[in-house]
Design an enzyme around this catalytic site. Structure first.
Site, short mmCIF file in Angstrom:
data_model
loop_
_atom_site.label_atom_id
_atom_site.label_comp_id
_atom_site.label_asym_id
_atom_site.label_seq_id
_atom_site.Cartn_x
_atom_site.Cartn_y
_atom_site.Cartn_z
N LYS A 113 0.83 -1.21 0.00
CA LYS A 113 0.00 0.00 0.00
C LYS A 113 0.87 1.26 0.00
O LYS A 113 0.51 2.26 -0.61
CB LYS A 113 -0.95 0.01 1.20
CG LYS A 113 -2.07 -1.01 1.10
CD LYS A 113 -3.15 -0.72 2.12
CE LYS A 113 -4.29 -1.74 2.01
NZ LYS A 113 -5.37 -1.48 2.95
N LYS A 199 -4.26 -10.79 -6.88
CA LYS A 199 -5.53 -11.01 -6.17
C LYS A 199 -6.59 -9.97 -6.58
O LYS A 199 -6.23 -8.84 -6.95
CB LYS A 199 -5.32 -11.05 -4.66
CG LYS A 199 -5.04 -9.73 -4.04
CD LYS A 199 -5.12 -9.78 -2.52
CE LYS A 199 -4.99 -8.36 -2.01
NZ LYS A 199 -5.06 -8.15 -0.62
N LYS A 202 -10.11 -4.27 -4.17
CA LYS A 202 -10.91 -3.05 -4.31
C LYS A 202 -10.10 -1.93 -4.95
O LYS A 202 -10.65 -1.01 -5.55
CB LYS A 202 -11.33 -2.55 -2.92
CG LYS A 202 -12.41 -3.34 -2.25
CD LYS A 202 -12.59 -2.77 -0.84
CE LYS A 202 -13.52 -3.61 0.00
NZ LYS A 202 -13.45 -3.26 1.42
P1 AMP Z 1 -10.58 -5.65 2.57
O1 AMP Z 1 -11.19 -5.51 1.24
O2 AMP Z 1 -9.09 -5.49 2.54
O3 AMP Z 1 -11.25 -4.85 3.65
O4 AMP Z 1 -10.77 -7.18 2.99
C1 AMP Z 1 -11.88 -7.69 3.68
C2 AMP Z 1 -11.82 -9.20 3.81
O5 AMP Z 1 -11.83 -9.82 2.52
C3 AMP Z 1 -10.54 -9.73 4.48
O6 AMP Z 1 -10.87 -10.84 5.30
C4 AMP Z 1 -9.69 -10.15 3.34
O7 AMP Z 1 -8.77 -11.17 3.70
C5 AMP Z 1 -10.72 -10.67 2.35
N1 AMP Z 1 -10.25 -10.55 0.95
C6 AMP Z 1 -9.92 -9.41 0.30
N2 AMP Z 1 -9.54 -9.67 -0.98
C7 AMP Z 1 -9.64 -11.01 -1.13
C8 AMP Z 1 -9.41 -11.91 -2.23
N3 AMP Z 1 -9.01 -11.48 -3.41
N4 AMP Z 1 -9.63 -13.23 -2.03
C9 AMP Z 1 -10.05 -13.69 -0.82
N5 AMP Z 1 -10.29 -12.91 0.24
C10 AMP Z 1 -10.10 -11.59 0.11
#
Ligand code: AMP
Ligand code: TRP
Length: 336
Positions: A113, A199, A202
């Site tokens: 990041k 991966k 967002k």
């Molecule tokens: P975030 O979008 O960073 O707030 O992530 C929220 C949740 O989604 C966390 O538990 C992450 O580990 C999970 N997560 C985010 N991106 C992925 C992805 N590409 N595959 C699986 N889990 C994800």
């Protein structure tokens, strides 16, 4: 013995995508009646990168509505907003003072990041995992269901808890419980639709790289039609040279609720032209009920606010209790 406590959260930045759903929220929902669950909206984390104050509150409510739409059941689950409970920020400060700086400089997500932020890296971005440790340890959580990318943050959380227990507690009376990460094998790392080695995220500038939970059927159709594939005929999960194929089959498996073996068998002789319409169909149908419930919750702002208020009251009592214990262990005085 009481139920084990489960806790997790997601940041209210951008609409949730299939990675968030399949890696995290779907698992929260699936096992919720076995546990005492706390799921929160990580809005303090949301300002670790530049944010729009005009949108933060709306996005917080929208995420709460999406949690409920995904099937969180208030009988088993407490939903709350991180910033509504001041103990999160306060415990994070106390942890800051016992956490070595080099533990944070090692964090992969920080490095990634920080690179994207260029000159504009805040202390908050570096400190983010300490706040996350506070989120988890305040509730003495047993299990933390997350995607693979959060594993390192969970290890740090355990290290902070162990350090505090060691320095300020006693072996027989640990102050904080060490939580276990709960990372499912399938769906723990959903990949981008435009590059199967990255991966789904967002923050990817390309909308085409992800399917969000609120995408319309047309958007889903277009994204799947144009997503990256390969020229090989026959589809399989197990070829490491074909990351897109693995990812799309995993999406199909999880969205259709079939076993991996059943999908492997069904798709073994298929070409992309035959497979993609099936994937499109299960996605549209799988997301439809979530989208319908979301729309309904978004028309009921008062009820949504009441859910979050109730969640706050329940969570606050637990968080204050743990914060009090940590402050006592550190030797703080009490006001009259
Ligand atoms: P975030 O979008 O960073 O707030 O992530 C929220 C949740 O989604 C966390 O538990 C992450 O580990 C999970 N997560 C985010 N991106 C992925 C992805 N590409 N595959 C699986 N889990 C994800
Ligand atoms: N850092 C997590 C993410 O980006 C969100 C989060 C904040 C979290 N606090 C948490 C997840 C506590 C689990 C437990 O996905």
């Amino acid at each position: 013995m009481g139920k084990q406590r489960v806790l997790s959260g997601v940041q209210p930045t951008g609409t949730l995508h299939l990675g968030n759903y399949l890696g995290a929220i779907r698992n929260w929902v699936e096992d919720q009646n076995q546990y005492d669950n706390y799921f929160f909206i990580a809005d303090l984390h949301a300002i670790t990168v530049p944010h729009d104050p005009g949108q933060l509150a709306d996005q917080t409510y929208a995420l709460a509505a999406l949690y409920l739409a995904c099937g969180l059941d208030l009988e088993h689950t407490t939903i709350f907003v991180q910033s509504h409970i001041s103990a999160h920020a306060e415990l994070a400060w106390l942890f800051n003072c016992i956490t070595p700086l080099n533990w944070l400089e090692r964090m992969i997500q920080f490095k990634e990041k920080a690179l994207k932020q260029g000159e504009n890296v805040s202390i908050g971005l570096l400190d983010y995992p300490v706040l996350q440790a506070a989120d988890i340890l305040l509730y003495q959580a047993d299990l933390v269901p997350v995607g693979e990318d959060q594993k390192q943050h969970l290890e740090l959380t355990r290290d902070i808890a162990a350090r505090l227990n060691f320095q300020y507690g006693s072996e027989t009376h640990p102050i904080l419980k060490l939580p276990e990460p709960l990372i499912r094998k399938e769906g723990a790392r959903i990949m981008s639709l435009t590059d199967g080695t990255n991966k789904m995220s967002k923050s990817d500038p390309s909308e085409q790289s992800r399917i969000t939970l609120l995408d319309t059927p047309d958007e889903i159709r277009n994204k799947i039609k144009r997503c990256k594939t390969d020229p090989v005929r026959g589809l399989s999960f197990d070829d490491p040279e074909r990351p897109e194929c693995q990812n799309l089959l995993t999406l199909y498996q999880l969205m259709s609720g079939q076993s991996k073996a059943a999908v492997a068998k069904e798709c073994t002789d298929m070409g992309w032209g035959q497979f993609k319409p099936l994937l499109i169909e299960v996605m549209i149908e799988g997301l439809r009920p979530i989208q319908d419930r979301y729309t309904e919750w978004m028309t009921q702002k008062q009820e949504l606010a009441a859910v979050l208020q109730k969640g706050k009251d329940k969570a606050d009592a637990i968080a204050s209790d743990t914060l009090g214990k940590v402050k006592d262990a550190l030797g703080y005085s009490h006001p009259l």
